[in-house]
Motif scaffolding. Structure first.
Motif, PDB file in Angstrom:
ATOM      1  N   ARG A 164      -4.950  -2.986   4.298  1.00  0.00           N
ATOM      2  CA  ARG A 164      -3.921  -2.432   3.442  1.00  0.00           C
ATOM      3  C   ARG A 164      -3.839  -1.876   1.825  1.00  0.00           C
ATOM      4  N   GLN A 167      -5.798   1.489   0.896  1.00  0.00           N
ATOM      5  CA  GLN A 167      -4.958   2.292   1.487  1.00  0.00           C
ATOM      6  C   GLN A 167      -4.125   2.510   0.090  1.00  0.00           C
ATOM      7  N   SER A 168      -3.569   1.473  -0.138  1.00  0.00           N
ATOM      8  CA  SER A 168      -2.089   1.310  -1.266  1.00  0.00           C
ATOM      9  C   SER A 168      -2.910   1.551  -2.613  1.00  0.00           C
ATOM     10  N   TYR A 170      -5.487   4.030  -2.543  1.00  0.00           N
ATOM     11  CA  TYR A 170      -5.820   5.348  -2.045  1.00  0.00           C
ATOM     12  C   TYR A 170      -4.880   5.964  -2.373  1.00  0.00           C
ATOM     13  N   ARG A 171      -3.601   5.603  -1.556  1.00  0.00           N
ATOM     14  CA  ARG A 171      -2.922   6.302  -2.205  1.00  0.00           C
ATOM     15  C   ARG A 171      -2.048   6.674  -3.482  1.00  0.00           C
ATOM     16  N   ARG A 172      -2.109   5.492  -3.963  1.00  0.00           N
ATOM     17  CA  ARG A 172      -2.200   5.518  -5.659  1.00  0.00           C
ATOM     18  C   ARG A 172      -2.199   6.585  -5.980  1.00  0.00           C
ATOM     19  N   GLY A 174      -3.693   9.195  -4.932  1.00  0.00           N
ATOM     20  CA  GLY A 174      -2.835  10.535  -3.997  1.00  0.00           C
ATOM     21  C   GLY A 174      -3.699  10.823  -3.083  1.00  0.00           C
ATOM     22  N   THR A 176      -4.503  10.363   1.111  1.00  0.00           N
ATOM     23  CA  THR A 176      -4.884   9.885   2.053  1.00  0.00           C
ATOM     24  C   THR A 176      -5.907   9.672   3.395  1.00  0.00           C
ATOM     25  N   GLU A 178      -5.432   7.732   7.154  1.00  0.00           N
ATOM     26  CA  GLU A 178      -4.837   6.360   8.473  1.00  0.00           C
ATOM     27  C   GLU A 178      -5.105   5.127   8.203  1.00  0.00           C
ATOM     28  N   TYR A 179      -4.534   4.274   8.560  1.00  0.00           N
ATOM     29  CA  TYR A 179      -4.562   2.606   8.430  1.00  0.00           C
ATOM     30  C   TYR A 179      -6.026   2.713   9.338  1.00  0.00           C
TER      31      TYR A 179
END
Ligand code: DC
Length: 241
Positions: A164, A167-168, A170-172, A174, A176, A178-179
């Motif tokens: 988790r 994932q955050s 990577y999201r920051r 930009g 994506t 998948e979990y």
């Protein structure tokens, strides 16, 4: 022994060595601890990523051991400390940011299993640590590179928490992923890092093992700073005696 932020030959440099698996929170925590103490922050994972990057650029097959050993010292990579952090240049171009790409992540894990790469980077890491008080994080800081560090910590967390967190991250940036894919990637990286024949990921002798699954960043930072404080007090009381 006396620790200060500027060094003469009689002053001792303090090394805070931190190891742990991917997503345990090492980078965030170590960066903050270094900032609070005014220490250098050394991200050794970035160095493995940089070698992976440079080998890809040069089209070198890392499984050709003789070629790899010959090539390493000739790679156009430079590691330096700038503003208390690691700066990595390839052909004089700063590449520190690009190194977090998922493709480099996978390749770095393979490249880091090569003994000649580990020897090459261990040398660099020890040289960089002569420049000042340092927080060094990676997979073999407490076992191989700085087994005599004043403070040794092994940060860990359960697999789902680490996935988790990644994932955050990577999201920051930009990106994506998948979990379930991330979970699998981290699981297989854990296996590779813990199972490799050379410098496998494990806590060094005397390292404090800290499970961060239910702790937030501030709590982990606080714990590390308390450890440093008690180490300094211990040394000071020895000097008074
Ligand atoms: O911490 P990171 O994800 O940036 O590390 C990238 C890879 O380098 C990872 O697969 C483990 C490896 N590594 C290592 O073997 N030893 C270190 N001291 C740091 C990282």
């Amino acid at each position: 022994m006396h620790w200060t932020t500027s060094h003469t030959q009689t002053e001792q440099i303090m090394v805070i060595a931190v190891d742990g698996p991917a997503g345990a929170g090492k980078s965030t925590v170590c960066r903050l601890v270094a900032e609070k103490l005014g220490f250098i922050y050394l991200d050794t994972g970035a160095m493995y990523r940089a070698v992976a990057w440079a080998l890809l650029e040069a089209n070198i097959d890392f499984e050709n051991h003789i070629l790899l050993e010959e090539t390493l010292p000739t790679l156009p990579l430079k590691f330096a400390i700038k503003d208390k952090a690691l700066s990595i240049t390839h052909l004089e171009r700063e590449i520190t940011e690009e190194l977090r790409m998922p493709a480099i992540t996978r390749y770095a894990s393979l490249v880091s299993q090569q003994p000649s790469v580990r020897d090459y980077l261990t040398g660099w890491q020890r040289r960089l640590a002569t420049t000042g008080n340092i927080v060094a994080e990676g997979r073999d800081m407490t076992t191989v590179v700085f087994p005599f560090a004043e403070v040794k910590v092994f940060l860990t967390a359960d697999l789902s928490t680490r996935a988790r967190r990644r994932q955050s991250d990577y999201r920051r940036k930009g990106i994506t992923v998948e979990y379930p894919e991330l979970l699998e990637q981290i699981r297989s990286r854990d296996q590779a890092d813990e199972g490799r024949g050379i410098a496998p990921l494990r806590p060094g002798e005397g390292a404090l093992i800290l499970d961060t699954s239910s702790l937030d960043t501030a709590e982990v930072v606080h714990c590390l700073l308390s450890l440093v404080k008690s180490k300094v007090e211990e040394e000071e009381s020895l000097m008074i005696r």
